[in-house]
Design a protein around this motif. Sequence first.
Motif, PDB file in Angstrom:
ATOM      1  N   GLY A   2      20.570  92.519 -40.324  1.00 52.85           N
ATOM      2  CA  GLY A   2      21.848  92.464 -41.001  1.00 52.85           C
ATOM      3  C   GLY A   2      21.939  93.394 -42.189  1.00 52.85           C
ATOM      4  N   ARG A   3      23.176  93.615 -42.621  1.00 61.69           N
ATOM      5  CA  ARG A   3      23.448  94.433 -43.795  1.00 61.69           C
ATOM      6  C   ARG A   3      24.496  93.749 -44.659  1.00 61.69           C
ATOM      7  N   ILE A   4      24.555  94.160 -45.911  1.00 63.14           N
ATOM      8  CA  ILE A   4      25.611  93.729 -46.817  1.00 63.14           C
ATOM      9  C   ILE A   4      26.520  94.926 -47.051  1.00 63.14           C
ATOM     10  N   VAL A   5      27.788  94.788 -46.718  1.00 59.79           N
ATOM     11  CA  VAL A   5      28.771  95.820 -47.002  1.00 59.79           C
ATOM     12  C   VAL A   5      29.449  95.435 -48.306  1.00 59.79           C
ATOM     13  N   CYS A   6      29.404  96.355 -49.262  1.00 61.24           N
ATOM     14  CA  CYS A   6      29.913  96.078 -50.607  1.00 61.24           C
ATOM     15  C   CYS A   6      31.182  96.890 -50.838  1.00 61.24           C
ATOM     16  N   LYS A  15      41.133  96.031 -52.902  1.00 62.51           N
ATOM     17  CA  LYS A  15      39.865  95.508 -52.374  1.00 62.51           C
ATOM     18  C   LYS A  15      40.041  94.152 -51.696  1.00 62.51           C
ATOM     19  N   ASP A  16      40.781  93.245 -52.338  1.00 61.44           N
ATOM     20  CA  ASP A  16      40.959  91.906 -51.767  1.00 61.44           C
ATOM     21  C   ASP A  16      41.674  91.962 -50.421  1.00 61.44           C
ATOM     22  N   THR A  17      42.691  92.818 -50.314  1.00 65.14           N
ATOM     23  CA  THR A  17      43.431  92.938 -49.054  1.00 65.14           C
ATOM     24  C   THR A  17      42.533  93.503 -47.970  1.00 65.14           C
ATOM     25  N   VAL A  18      41.782  94.549 -48.288  1.00 62.45           N
ATOM     26  CA  VAL A  18      40.843  95.135 -47.319  1.00 62.45           C
ATOM     27  C   VAL A  18      39.805  94.090 -46.918  1.00 62.45           C
ATOM     28  N   TYR A  19      39.272  93.392 -47.900  1.00 63.47           N
ATOM     29  CA  TYR A  19      38.274  92.344 -47.642  1.00 63.47           C
ATOM     30  C   TYR A  19      38.822  91.297 -46.666  1.00 63.47           C
ATOM     31  N   ASN A  20      40.030  90.812 -46.926  1.00 58.39           N
ATOM     32  CA  ASN A  20      40.608  89.768 -46.075  1.00 58.39           C
ATOM     33  C   ASN A  20      40.801  90.244 -44.643  1.00 58.39           C
ATOM     34  N   HIS A  21      41.234  91.483 -44.459  1.00 54.41           N
ATOM     35  CA  HIS A  21      41.402  92.016 -43.103  1.00 54.41           C
ATOM     36  C   HIS A  21      40.047  92.175 -42.398  1.00 54.41           C
ATOM     37  N   MET A  22      39.059  92.646 -43.133  1.00 53.62           N
ATOM     38  CA  MET A  22      37.738  92.830 -42.530  1.00 53.62           C
ATOM     39  C   MET A  22      37.097  91.501 -42.167  1.00 53.62           C
ATOM     40  N   MET A  23      37.310  90.485 -42.995  1.00 52.39           N
ATOM     41  CA  MET A  23      36.740  89.170 -42.693  1.00 52.39           C
ATOM     42  C   MET A  23      37.376  88.561 -41.442  1.00 52.39           C
ATOM     43  N   LYS A  24      38.635  88.884 -41.176  1.00 55.50           N
ATOM     44  CA  LYS A  24      39.326  88.335 -40.006  1.00 55.50           C
ATOM     45  C   LYS A  24      39.049  89.120 -38.729  1.00 55.50           C
ATOM     46  N   ASP A  25      38.510  90.325 -38.857  1.00 56.06           N
ATOM     47  CA  ASP A  25      38.262  91.189 -37.709  1.00 56.06           C
ATOM     48  C   ASP A  25      37.025  90.694 -36.951  1.00 56.06           C
ATOM     49  N   GLU A  26      37.240  90.192 -35.742  1.00 59.91           N
ATOM     50  CA  GLU A  26      36.142  89.595 -34.960  1.00 59.91           C
ATOM     51  C   GLU A  26      35.095  90.618 -34.546  1.00 59.91           C
ATOM     52  N   TYR A  28      33.632  92.637 -36.448  1.00 56.75           N
ATOM     53  CA  TYR A  28      32.603  92.681 -37.486  1.00 56.75           C
ATOM     54  C   TYR A  28      31.730  91.432 -37.509  1.00 56.75           C
ATOM     55  N   ASP A  29      32.338  90.258 -37.453  1.00 55.47           N
ATOM     56  CA  ASP A  29      31.625  88.983 -37.615  1.00 55.47           C
ATOM     57  C   ASP A  29      30.891  88.916 -38.961  1.00 55.47           C
ATOM     58  N   PHE A  30      31.604  89.307 -40.026  1.00 59.09           N
ATOM     59  CA  PHE A  30      31.028  89.250 -41.369  1.00 59.09           C
ATOM     60  C   PHE A  30      30.985  87.821 -41.890  1.00 59.09           C
ATOM     61  N   HIS A  31      29.978  87.561 -42.699  1.00 60.79           N
ATOM     62  CA  HIS A  31      29.882  86.335 -43.476  1.00 60.79           C
ATOM     63  C   HIS A  31      30.126  86.723 -44.932  1.00 60.79           C
ATOM     64  N   PRO A  32      30.757  85.853 -45.712  1.00 58.04           N
ATOM     65  CA  PRO A  32      31.033  86.225 -47.109  1.00 58.04           C
ATOM     66  C   PRO A  32      29.826  86.039 -48.018  1.00 58.04           C
ATOM     67  N   VAL A  33      29.712  86.921 -48.982  1.00 55.21           N
ATOM     68  CA  VAL A  33      28.826  86.691 -50.123  1.00 55.21           C
ATOM     69  C   VAL A  33      29.765  86.310 -51.261  1.00 55.21           C
ATOM     70  N   VAL A  34      29.744  85.065 -51.636  1.00 53.72           N
ATOM     71  CA  VAL A  34      30.644  84.605 -52.693  1.00 53.72           C
ATOM     72  C   VAL A  34      29.908  84.703 -54.022  1.00 53.72           C
ATOM     73  N   ASP A  97      25.487  89.799 -40.811  1.00 50.06           N
ATOM     74  CA  ASP A  97      26.036  90.841 -41.674  1.00 50.06           C
ATOM     75  C   ASP A  97      26.939  90.153 -42.699  1.00 50.06           C
ATOM     76  N   TYR A  98      27.033  90.750 -43.894  1.00 49.74           N
ATOM     77  CA  TYR A  98      27.780  90.130 -44.974  1.00 49.74           C
ATOM     78  C   TYR A  98      28.745  91.129 -45.601  1.00 49.74           C
ATOM     79  N   LEU A  99      29.781  90.584 -46.218  1.00 54.21           N
ATOM     80  CA  LEU A  99      30.775  91.384 -46.914  1.00 54.21           C
ATOM     81  C   LEU A  99      30.974  90.806 -48.308  1.00 54.21           C
ATOM     82  N   VAL A 100      31.004  91.696 -49.307  1.00 55.43           N
ATOM     83  CA  VAL A 100      31.163  91.254 -50.696  1.00 55.43           C
ATOM     84  C   VAL A 100      31.996  92.283 -51.450  1.00 55.43           C
TER      85      VAL A 100
END
Length: 196
Positions: A2-6, A15-26, A28-34, A97-100
């Motif tokens: 896995g990787r963390i996409v920052c 950033k928030d709008t891009v993040y929300n679209h990427m999190m919904k994109d199947e 990718y299957d990203f998990h959030p880093v909160v 994989d994670y998104l933050v």
Amino acid sequence: MGRIVCLLGKSASGKDTVYNHMMKDEEYDFHPVVTYTTRPMRAGETEGVEYHFCDEERLKDLESEGRIIEKRTYDTVQGLWYYFTADDGTVDLSANDYLVIGTLESFTKLKEYYGDGKVLPIYICLDEGERLSRAVTRERMQQNPDYKELCRRFLADEEDFSDIHLKEAGITERFWNMDLEATLKRIKEYLNGYKD
């Protein structure tokens, strides 16, 4: 592996709008880093989604346990606010994989902690006039708009994301966000180049 996409960028760059679209994109299957913050929750935010909202006592506890990966302090017009990333057991790079959303400083510290090849930057850019307009619109929606803090943050971003600091962090790619669909497509093409 896995990787963390920052996602990085100045305030109100999208950033928030891009993040929300990427999190919904199947695809990718990203998990959030909160990440965590001691600043007050804004209208429309939810605990555990945008941030874990906590007090300074919780921050001190995590520090004493040696679980802080990175911490930033902002001297705002409302006092000191802390933003930080903690190793709270939710990141497993052997499985996901994670998104933050982060800053240059948090990106650098994440690279140091997890390894250079494990953390990829996506630097979101926007025309300064458009960015300021978006920031003012967002602030107007708050219960108690704080335009002084908006101005402080806007000006601080110019220094924080200077070309020198971007170069020092090893960031060469810029993703201009005037058209969301085009931005998301370009990010996907970029990330596809890193697939194992």
